[in-house]
Design a protein around this motif. Structure first.
Motif, PDB file in Angstrom:
ATOM      1  N   UNK A 293       0.848  -1.206   0.000  1.00  0.00           N
ATOM      2  CA  UNK A 293       0.000   0.000   0.000  1.00  0.00           C
ATOM      3  C   UNK A 293       0.882   1.254   0.000  1.00  0.00           C
ATOM      4  N   UNK A 294       1.943   1.234   0.804  1.00  0.00           N
ATOM      5  CA  UNK A 294       2.853   2.395   0.838  1.00  0.00           C
ATOM      6  C   UNK A 294       3.551   2.579  -0.513  1.00  0.00           C
ATOM      7  N   UNK A 295       3.890   1.457  -1.162  1.00  0.00           N
ATOM      8  CA  UNK A 295       4.506   1.549  -2.497  1.00  0.00           C
ATOM      9  C   UNK A 295       3.555   2.257  -3.460  1.00  0.00           C
ATOM     10  N   UNK A 296       2.270   1.884  -3.393  1.00  0.00           N
ATOM     11  CA  UNK A 296       1.284   2.526  -4.286  1.00  0.00           C
ATOM     12  C   UNK A 296       1.187   4.019  -3.954  1.00  0.00           C
ATOM     13  N   UNK A 297       1.177   4.321  -2.647  1.00  0.00           N
ATOM     14  CA  UNK A 297       1.080   5.726  -2.223  1.00  0.00           C
ATOM     15  C   UNK A 297       2.228   6.549  -2.830  1.00  0.00           C
ATOM     16  N   UNK A 298       3.434   5.978  -2.770  1.00  0.00           N
ATOM     17  CA  UNK A 298       4.614   6.707  -3.268  1.00  0.00           C
ATOM     18  C   UNK A 298       4.573   6.829  -4.793  1.00  0.00           C
ATOM     19  N   UNK A 299       4.165   5.734  -5.427  1.00  0.00           N
ATOM     20  CA  UNK A 299       4.202   5.646  -6.890  1.00  0.00           C
ATOM     21  C   UNK A 299       3.060   6.429  -7.547  1.00  0.00           C
ATOM     22  N   UNK A 300       1.943   6.559  -6.841  1.00  0.00           N
ATOM     23  CA  UNK A 300       0.759   7.182  -7.451  1.00  0.00           C
ATOM     24  C   UNK A 300       0.275   8.377  -6.640  1.00  0.00           C
ATOM     25  N   UNK A 301       1.039   9.480  -6.640  1.00  0.00           N
ATOM     26  CA  UNK A 301       0.572  10.649  -5.879  1.00  0.00           C
ATOM     27  C   UNK A 301      -0.786  11.151  -6.385  1.00  0.00           C
ATOM     28  N   UNK A 302      -1.134  10.784  -7.629  1.00  0.00           N
ATOM     29  CA  UNK A 302      -2.423  11.226  -8.183  1.00  0.00           C
ATOM     30  C   UNK A 302      -3.594  10.677  -7.375  1.00  0.00           C
ATOM     31  N   UNK A 303      -3.370   9.555  -6.712  1.00  0.00           N
ATOM     32  CA  UNK A 303      -4.427   8.952  -5.885  1.00  0.00           C
ATOM     33  C   UNK A 303      -4.795   9.904  -4.732  1.00  0.00           C
ATOM     34  N   UNK A 304      -3.768  10.504  -4.117  1.00  0.00           N
ATOM     35  CA  UNK A 304      -4.012  11.460  -3.022  1.00  0.00           C
ATOM     36  C   UNK A 304      -4.748  12.682  -3.580  1.00  0.00           C
TER      37      UNK A 304
END
Ligand SMILES: Cc1ncc(COP(=O)(O)O)c(C=O)c1O
Length: 363
Positions: free
Chosen positions: A262-273
């Motif tokens: 989940x943290x990997x996705x957070x870092x890789x996809x700032x567009x999600x935030x």
């Protein structure tokens, strides 16, 4: 629907199945939709197959898995601490931290709106406990001046969802002596505030060894567990002194691996935030159109400012429209609908929500 607990049979990021019927859901704290992300599920499945369902022992005996250490490294990096320590949940992160400083902290100055977990943790140790009201910095300043002590603690949530308020971390830090601690429960800041959702301290551009962050992994990371992140000395101290940490079974290794993913996705996809923030803004705009907007900053989870009778009417209309929104009160208070958006909601979902709320208001 009566206020209180609902039995959920299945869920996706935006739906919940209740009594065999799948509803569009605006509920919970899976703010980035990561609880249902395929990469997260893949990591959970792979680790479940190699490590089993449970760690089946405390970390300091035979329950310390590689996935736990990887998650701690990842969390320390994202939250900007030198080190991090996992505990079974976010509530216990606060308990374990204060426990480690028992006998030393003589004064804790706390924001009155802090989460009950922080209050509970601060109350368990001897020492003066004073609140500075709802973000009243003048009062905080006066208390900090009056009770200044080398081991003083200032404690606050990073983001207060119920009040729609963000902590003024920079100003709080300026009140703290060089050896004090600033405890920030950032359960609601992680995944929302700061570049790429790295949290409140990051959002304020602060890196300071006096900051200790506690957080639940059950919000934006869509996992379960709690973390304490801060200076290496603080984390080592909690590891050595906290019975809550030492005497509990950690989160399952598979869940730890899922949280790393989940943290990997957070870092890789700032567009999600950014999608979460855009949906939170859309929710706040639609509530304003309906005169249901509580005061405060834009947050993704909103407690509607209505009395219980109107809350009940709104919930019934939402239910009729196939929409699930939880309805509950806190601390014996009146029940209110609690609407939460996440990064996976689409514009059409929000339109459906607005229409159902409008019908409820006009009924
Ligand atoms: C600010 C805050 N701290 C701590 C907790 C407790 O976290 P957990 O559910 O992981 O124990 C919550 C959960 O509601 C929270 O909102």
């Amino acid at each position: 629907m009566k206020p209180g607990r609902t039995r959920i049979e299945a869920s996706t990021a935006t739906t919940m199945t209740i009594d065999g019927t799948t509803h569009l859901a605006f509920a919970g704290t899976n703010f980035l939709g990561l609880a249902h992300h395929p990469d997260v599920h893949e990591a959970v499945r792979a680790t479940l197959a190699t490590c089993g369902l449970s760690a089946s022992a405390s970390r300091e005996t035979s329950g310390n898995f590689a996935a736990h250490e990887r998650l701690e490294e990842s969390l320390a990096e994202v939250l900007g601490g030198e080190a991090a320590l996992l505990v079974p949940d976010g509530w216990l992160a606060n308990v374990a931290l204060f426990e480690a400083f028992a006998g030393e902290i003589r004064c804790t100055i706390l924001d009155a709106d802090s989460h009950p977990a922080l209050w509970h943790a601060a109350r368990q140790i001897d020492g003066r406990l004073l609140d500075y009201g709802s973000g009243d910095l003048m009062r905080a300043h006066a208390l900090a001046d009056r009770y200044v002590d080398e081991h003083m603690v200032i404690a606050t949530d990073g983001v207060f969802p119920r009040q729609g308020r963000y902590a003024e971390l920079g100003q709080l830090l300026r009140m703290l002596p060089p050896t004090g601690l600033c405890v920030v429960d950032d359960s609601h800041g992680l995944g929302l505030i700061g570049t790429g959702g790295r949290g409140t301290a990051h959002g304020h551009g602060l890196r300071d060894p006096r900051i200790v962050i506690t957080a639940s992994l059950a919000k934006s990371l869509g996992a379960t567990g709690g973390v304490i992140a801060g200076s290496a000395a603080t984390i080592e101290r909690v590891r050595r002194r906290s019975e809550t940490y030492a005497g509990t079974t950690p989160i399952p290794p598979a869940v730890a691996a899922g949280a790393v993913a989940a943290l990997d996705v957070l870092i890789r996809e700032p567009a999600r935030v950014e999608r979460l923030k855009a949906n939170a803004s859309s929710l706040n705009r639609l509530l304003r159109r309906l005169d249901l907007r509580p005061p405060g900053h834009t947050v993704p989870q909103v407690h509607l400012p209505v009395d219980e009778a109107l809350g009940q009417t709104l919930i019934e209309h939402l239910e009729r429209a196939g929409i699930f929104v939880p309805f509950r009160g806190y601390g014996g208070g009146a029940a209110r609908p609690i609407i939460a958006v996440n990064a996976e909601h689409k514009a059409a979902d929000l339109t459906r929500l607005e229409e159902a709320l409008r019908e409820g208001l006009e009924a």
